[in-house]
Scaffold this motif. Structure first.
Motif, PDB file in Angstrom:
ATOM      1  N   GLU A  44       0.847  -1.196   0.000  1.00  0.00           N
ATOM      2  CA  GLU A  44       0.000   0.000   0.000  1.00  0.00           C
ATOM      3  C   GLU A  44       0.880   1.243   0.000  1.00  0.00           C
ATOM      4  OE1 GLU A  44      -2.425  -0.259   3.458  1.00  0.00           O
ATOM      5  OE2 GLU A  44      -3.699  -1.866   2.670  1.00  0.00           O
ATOM      6  N   GLY A  45       0.305   2.347  -0.419  1.00  0.00           N
ATOM      7  CA  GLY A  45       1.005   3.615  -0.358  1.00  0.00           C
ATOM      8  C   GLY A  45       1.888   3.864  -1.560  1.00  0.00           C
ATOM      9  N   PRO A  46       2.698   4.925  -1.505  1.00  0.00           N
ATOM     10  CA  PRO A  46       3.560   5.289  -2.633  1.00  0.00           C
ATOM     11  C   PRO A  46       4.575   4.201  -2.937  1.00  0.00           C
ATOM     12  CG  PRO A  46       3.437   7.065  -1.002  1.00  0.00           C
ATOM     13  CD  PRO A  46       2.822   5.857  -0.380  1.00  0.00           C
ATOM     14  N   ALA A  47       5.044   4.188  -4.188  1.00  0.00           N
ATOM     15  CA  ALA A  47       6.084   3.243  -4.603  1.00  0.00           C
ATOM     16  C   ALA A  47       7.099   3.978  -5.473  1.00  0.00           C
ATOM     17  CB  ALA A  47       5.470   2.080  -5.370  1.00  0.00           C
ATOM     18  N   GLY A  48       8.355   3.605  -5.317  1.00  0.00           N
ATOM     19  CA  GLY A  48       9.389   4.216  -6.135  1.00  0.00           C
ATOM     20  C   GLY A  48      10.137   5.307  -5.392  1.00  0.00           C
ATOM     21  N   PRO A  49      11.091   5.944  -6.074  1.00  0.00           N
ATOM     22  CA  PRO A  49      11.980   6.918  -5.424  1.00  0.00           C
ATOM     23  C   PRO A  49      11.285   8.217  -5.050  1.00  0.00           C
ATOM     24  CG  PRO A  49      12.363   6.899  -7.783  1.00  0.00           C
ATOM     25  CD  PRO A  49      11.414   5.764  -7.507  1.00  0.00           C
ATOM     26  N   GLN A  50      11.861   8.899  -4.091  1.00  0.00           N
ATOM     27  CA  GLN A  50      11.401  10.229  -3.722  1.00  0.00           C
ATOM     28  C   GLN A  50      11.817  11.240  -4.790  1.00  0.00           C
ATOM     29  OE1 GLN A  50       9.640  11.323  -0.845  1.00  0.00           O
ATOM     30  NE2 GLN A  50       9.225   9.118  -0.670  1.00  0.00           N
ATOM     31  N   ILE A  51      10.972  12.236  -5.021  1.00  0.00           N
ATOM     32  CA  ILE A  51      11.245  13.294  -5.991  1.00  0.00           C
ATOM     33  C   ILE A  51      11.284  14.624  -5.250  1.00  0.00           C
ATOM     34  CG2 ILE A  51      10.491  14.439  -8.104  1.00  0.00           C
ATOM     35  CD1 ILE A  51      11.220  11.510  -8.525  1.00  0.00           C
ATOM     36  N   ALA A  52      12.340  15.393  -5.443  1.00  0.00           N
ATOM     37  CA  ALA A  52      12.489  16.676  -4.754  1.00  0.00           C
ATOM     38  C   ALA A  52      11.450  17.683  -5.243  1.00  0.00           C
ATOM     39  CB  ALA A  52      13.893  17.223  -4.974  1.00  0.00           C
ATOM     40  N   MET A  53      11.050  18.591  -4.371  1.00  0.00           N
ATOM     41  CA  MET A  53      10.065  19.623  -4.696  1.00  0.00           C
ATOM     42  C   MET A  53      10.693  20.807  -5.425  1.00  0.00           C
ATOM     43  SD  MET A  53       6.835  20.234  -4.545  1.00  0.00           S
ATOM     44  CE  MET A  53       6.024  21.636  -5.322  1.00  0.00           C
ATOM     45  N   GLU A  54      11.945  21.084  -5.157  1.00  0.00           N
ATOM     46  CA  GLU A  54      12.583  22.307  -5.643  1.00  0.00           C
ATOM     47  C   GLU A  54      12.425  22.544  -7.149  1.00  0.00           C
ATOM     48  OE1 GLU A  54      15.448  24.564  -7.701  1.00  0.00           O
ATOM     49  OE2 GLU A  54      15.666  22.376  -7.549  1.00  0.00           O
ATOM     50  N   PRO A  55      12.600  21.519  -8.010  1.00  0.00           N
ATOM     51  CA  PRO A  55      12.470  21.785  -9.452  1.00  0.00           C
ATOM     52  C   PRO A  55      11.073  22.218  -9.887  1.00  0.00           C
ATOM     53  CG  PRO A  55      13.655  19.728  -9.069  1.00  0.00           C
ATOM     54  CD  PRO A  55      13.061  20.140  -7.758  1.00  0.00           C
ATOM     55  N   PHE A  56      10.066  22.014  -9.049  1.00  0.00           N
ATOM     56  CA  PHE A  56       8.688  22.326  -9.425  1.00  0.00           C
ATOM     57  C   PHE A  56       8.201  23.642  -8.818  1.00  0.00           C
ATOM     58  CE2 PHE A  56       9.374  17.803  -9.655  1.00  0.00           C
ATOM     59  CZ  PHE A  56       8.870  17.489 -10.903  1.00  0.00           C
TER      60      PHE A  56
END
Length: 333
Positions: A44-56
């Motif tokens: 359950e829940g998110p899957a895969g790597p974390q993505i930084a917020m800064e580029p967005f």
């Protein structure tokens, strides 16, 4: 009255010990077999790597950008909970039920003049993709920069699941020797497809091409995914991925997205903690019931690795703000 001889007593004891050992093996072995061979929890829940917020946090360009999806059922989204949960749609825009850690991390947030088309077809092979590119994708307007996401080649390998003799575009069960001409043909075809896509964007484009994942976690035991044994399957699979990397390297604006690496540890051996691919943080199964496509969490992971690859190349979009497109020569990154 007869008494048991020591020999009779020893034989009886041996039988009891054997029965005890069989009982222990059954009691311990059956749950172990179920846990490490058959149980494949999706989690359950998110899957895969974390993505930084800064580029967005700032717009990359105000120029017109078109997101184009090309390929097979992975880019079409078969196996996702809904179309809005496909990796293509989640790249474009967060769904309403987006995970908290991904809210605001989508292409529409940084490319305000983004449009999108997805011409991927479920069940299609690279042979089909060549035809789709040539017949269904018209040249884009001269001020439109292309952002292309693509998956191709996976169905070439897995079709027709061993039910028919192997052939080009459906090579399951082939030997490496027999598949070699088909591999070489795929290399020529892929190069032509990438060039044809590029030619349709006179203002330039950047292409993100996924390599091919392995639902056996690199083991190659096809019966673990309920398919016939295929001794040369891993070798042919590896050749296809080498072709993808080799052809992509011929184009400065084509970047390979590591789906194969990302999915290792999330296939049929996801519970086998002794393997090097085991994911201690998330030992779960990311494949749909048809084996060859991702499930909903698998698509979340695909979205993240594609998005990270795009973020890593965002300078191609940022630089668009500083100049007009060279419409006579095109722009290739």
């Amino acid at each position: 009255m007869k008494t048991r001889t020591p020999l009779t007593k020893t034989a009886s004891d041996i039988r009891r010990r054997l029965l005890f050992m069989v009982g222990v093996i059954v009691i311990l072995g059956v749950p172990a077999y179920l846990e490490f061979k058959l149980r494949r929890p999706v989690g359950e829940g998110p899957a895969g790597p974390q993505i930084a917020m800064e580029p967005f946090q700032s717009v990359w360009t105000q120029r017109r950008v078109h997101l184009l999806g090309v390929g097979d059922s992975v880019t079409r989204g078969l196996g996702a909970k809904s179309n809005l949960h496909s990796y293509f749609e989640r790249l474009k825009q967060n769904p309403k039920d987006e995970w908290p850690d991904m809210q605001g991390k989508h292409l529409s947030a940084v490319l305000p003049n983004l449009t999108a088309t997805n011409v991927a077809v479920s069940g299609s092979t690279s042979i089909d993709h060549q035809r789709v590119i040539e017949t269904e994708i018209e040249p884009f307007e001269e001020d439109v920069f292309g952002l292309v996401v693509m998956t191709t080649g996976g169905n070439d390998l897995i079709h027709s699941y061993g039910r028919r003799p192997p052939e080009e575009g459906a090579m399951y069960g082939a030997t490496l020797e027999k598949a070699q001409p088909w591999i070489e043909s795929f290399e020529r075809r892929l190069g032509g497809m990438l060039q044809s896509i590029s030619d349709r964007f006179s203002a330039g484009c950047v292409i993100f091409l996924g390599d091919i994942y392995d639902p056996t976690d690199g083991v190659g035991d096809a019966p673990s995914i309920f398919l016939p044994d295929w001794p040369d399957g891993l070798a042919i699979h590896a050749e296809y991925n080498r072709v993808i990397r080799r052809v992509a390297n011929q184009f400065g604006h084509v970047h390979v997205v590591p789906l194969h690496e990302t999915f290792l540890g999330h296939g049929s051996h996801c519970r086998q903690f002794w393997r090097s691919t085991y994911d201690w943080d998330d030992p779960t199964y990311w494949f749909y019931t048809n084996i060859e496509d991702p499930n909903d969490r698998g698509y979340d992971a695909i979205r993240r690795v594609f998005l990270q690859a795009i973020v890593d190349q965002r300078q191609a979009f940022v630089s668009l703000s500083d100049r007009e497109p060279d419409l006579s020569l095109g722009i290739n990154f």
